[in-house]
Write an enzyme that holds these catalytic residues in place. Structure first.
Site, short mmCIF file in Angstrom:
data_model
loop_
_atom_site.label_atom_id
_atom_site.label_comp_id
_atom_site.label_asym_id
_atom_site.label_seq_id
_atom_site.Cartn_x
_atom_site.Cartn_y
_atom_site.Cartn_z
N TYR A 161 -0.89 3.39 10.47
CA TYR A 161 -1.58 3.00 9.34
C TYR A 161 -2.30 1.56 9.44
O TYR A 161 -1.69 0.63 10.12
CB TYR A 161 -0.75 2.81 7.89
CG TYR A 161 -1.18 2.23 6.84
CD1 TYR A 161 -2.05 2.83 5.96
CD2 TYR A 161 -0.81 0.95 6.34
CE1 TYR A 161 -2.55 2.46 4.91
CE2 TYR A 161 -1.27 0.41 5.18
CZ TYR A 161 -2.35 1.24 4.47
OH TYR A 161 -2.78 0.57 3.30
N ASP A 195 -2.58 -3.92 16.06
CA ASP A 195 -2.42 -4.15 14.84
C ASP A 195 -1.04 -4.54 14.39
O ASP A 195 -0.23 -3.79 14.30
CB ASP A 195 -2.98 -3.00 13.64
CG ASP A 195 -2.60 -3.51 12.23
OD1 ASP A 195 -2.22 -4.44 11.98
OD2 ASP A 195 -2.87 -2.43 11.50
N LYS A 246 1.35 -9.65 6.50
CA LYS A 246 2.86 -9.71 6.00
C LYS A 246 3.58 -11.15 6.09
O LYS A 246 3.58 -11.93 5.47
CB LYS A 246 3.71 -8.67 6.43
CG LYS A 246 2.86 -7.18 6.13
CD LYS A 246 3.56 -5.95 6.17
CE LYS A 246 2.93 -4.79 5.25
NZ LYS A 246 2.06 -3.74 5.98
#
Ligand SMILES: *Cc1c(COP(=O)(O)O)cnc(C)c1O
Length: 457
Positions: free
Chosen positions: A169, A264, A292
């Site tokens: 994702y 990523d 994050k």
């Protein structure tokens, strides 16, 4: 329990009745009321879909406050939290250093849309301690970082196609909300409505852990692939730990084809170590994205690369990318405070060791009882899988039917005051704020919950 509440509790997708085994449900009356109200404001009552608890029992908890490794919901229930806002809170909730740094920054105003010293400070903290990037740009979310990295890769290589892996994702950008069709190498089928077919067709999707599929894709789309993008360690669809050998293979095939390799690291960056997965593998990607943890709980994303590749970004180069709130001073202050703590000597060693002991002990319990259950982990990330496989490296190896077991486990854990992300495909996070005492408590709750799960026929 009141029938009306029971009904609200069972509004998950399949409307299953509350089980009669296991612990009685905690009171979630206030959360249930707030959720009903929220449904009149937001689609599904939430501002991000997984929060709606559709894959587990009951109504989502409305969180009132967090402190250390604990959160409290609107009904006053206290939980040991292993979701950590989905990863950012590596120091736990309401960390005093971050809070003070943010409060101090706020005394001077919230946003200027002009450069500030704080951006330089956070950038310097990162670049001095990360050998894999030379220049960076801050964004306000992980999605934005990935979207910009993809544009940069296309601008730099002057190619259009992107290769991604099934089970990774990368945020909700159009190009990457695609899933594999049937076949070894497929064009993405959109995994959301509203994405033009023409956009999805620029994305090639292959299975993780398959060299053959990647080789075939490079053969089929010679000189067309701008970038291969992979999560540092795929951690959004279970925890799919890849072999270092596979990542090295990706590096080599990208180099041979003048394709950029993008890691990523929105989850893994600053999580499995300050330099994330790149350092873990000792593999140098061309572009890295972060999010994050970098914002200390405030909205920050970032992408970085070599000075040469980053010179393509405007105003230096032709690839446009911007943001009204990018580099926001309050968010920068939170990031500076958090990353400063992470750089303390022994930080990751302690956190990762603590996590390892926690998961080892859970695994020993499950193995001793012959439960079909495996805890996968790396650093302070863990994933509970109801499987007897020794490794799971691809999305296809996850047994969808096993999610029923997670669903029961999740409820049993909530009823024992343990909060995990509400889906069996999500990983859990241990923070520096989880002490031995709480980890012991959590273990006991996990043991009991496993007993309940496996007592069901
Ligand atoms: C969370 C995540 C994103 C998206 O970040 P947002 O801040 O939610 O937009 C992208 N990539 C990975 C690997 C993620 O885990």
């Amino acid at each position: 329990m009141l029938d009306s509440i029971k009904k609200i509790f069972s509004t998950s997708d399949d409307d299953q009745p509350i089980s009669t085994i296991g612990k009685p449900d905690i009171i979630r009356t206030k959360s249930a009321e707030l959720f009903e109200k929220a449904k009149t404001y937001f689609p599904g009552g939430v501002n991000s879909p997984v929060r709606a608890f559709r894959s587990v029992f009951g109504t989502p908890l409305f969180i009132q406050k967090g402190d250390g490794c604990f959160v409290w919901d609107a009904d006053g229930n206290q939980f040991i939290d292993f979701c950590g806002s989905w990863g950012p809170l590596i120091l736990g909730h309401n960390n005093s250093k971050i809070r003070e740094s943010v409060a101090e920054a706020m005394q001077n105003g919230m946003s200027f849309g002009a450069p500030t010293l704080l951006e330089n400070q956070l950038a310097s903290l990162i670049l001095k301690n990360n050998q894999f990037i030379e220049k960076i740009r801050f964004t306000s979310s992980g999605t934005e970082a990935v979207m910009s990295a993809i544009r940069l890769a296309r601008g730099y290589t002057k190619r259009d196609k992107i290769l991604k892996f099934e089970g990774c994702y990368h945020g909700h950008l159009d190009s990457l909300l695609v899933k594999a069709g049937s076949g070894l190498v497929t064009f993405g089928e959109t995994s959301s409505a509203g994405i033009p077919k023409s956009v999805a067709e620029e994305t090639i999707v292959v299975s993780l852990n398959s060299k053959e599929a990647v080789e075939q894709a490079f053969g089929q789309f010679k000189d067309q692939i701008a970038a291969v993008i992979i999560e540092g360690v795929p951690a959004n669809n279970g925890l799919l730990i890849q072999d270092v050998d596979y990542i090295q293979f990706l590096r080599e095939i990208c180099t041979a084809n003048n394709t950029l390799l993008i890691f990523d690291e929105v989850i893994t960056g600053f999580r499995i170590g300050f330099e994330g997965a790149a350092k873990h593998y000792e593999v140098r990607p061309d572009i890295i994205t972060y999010g994050k943890i970098i914002g200390g709980g405030l909205p920050v994303g970032m992408y970085g690369s070599s000075a040469e590749i980053m010179s393509q970004i405007s105003p230096e180069g032709p690839v446009y990318q911007a943001g009204t709130l990018s580099g926001n001073p309050v968010a920068m202050a939170a990031g500076i405070a958090q990353l400063t703590e992470l750089l303390r000597s022994g930080f990751y060693k302690d956190l990762n060791k603590k996590t390892q002991e926690f998961v080892d002990s859970i695994q020993r319990f499950a193995t001793a009882r012959n439960y079909k259950f495996k805890v996968f982990s790396i650093g302070s990330i863990f994933w509970f899988a109801f499987t007897d496989k020794e490794t799971i490296k691809t999305a296809e190896e996850i047994d969808a039917a096993s999610m029923d077991k997670f669903k029961t486990m999740h409820r049993e854990l909530l009823n024992r005051n343990i909060y995990l992300g509400p889906s069996g495909y999500e990983v859990g996070f241990v923070s520096a704020a989880h002490t031995k005492v709480e980890l012991e408590k959590a273990k006991r709750a996990i043991f009991e919950s496993l007993d309940v799960v496996f007592s069901k026929k």
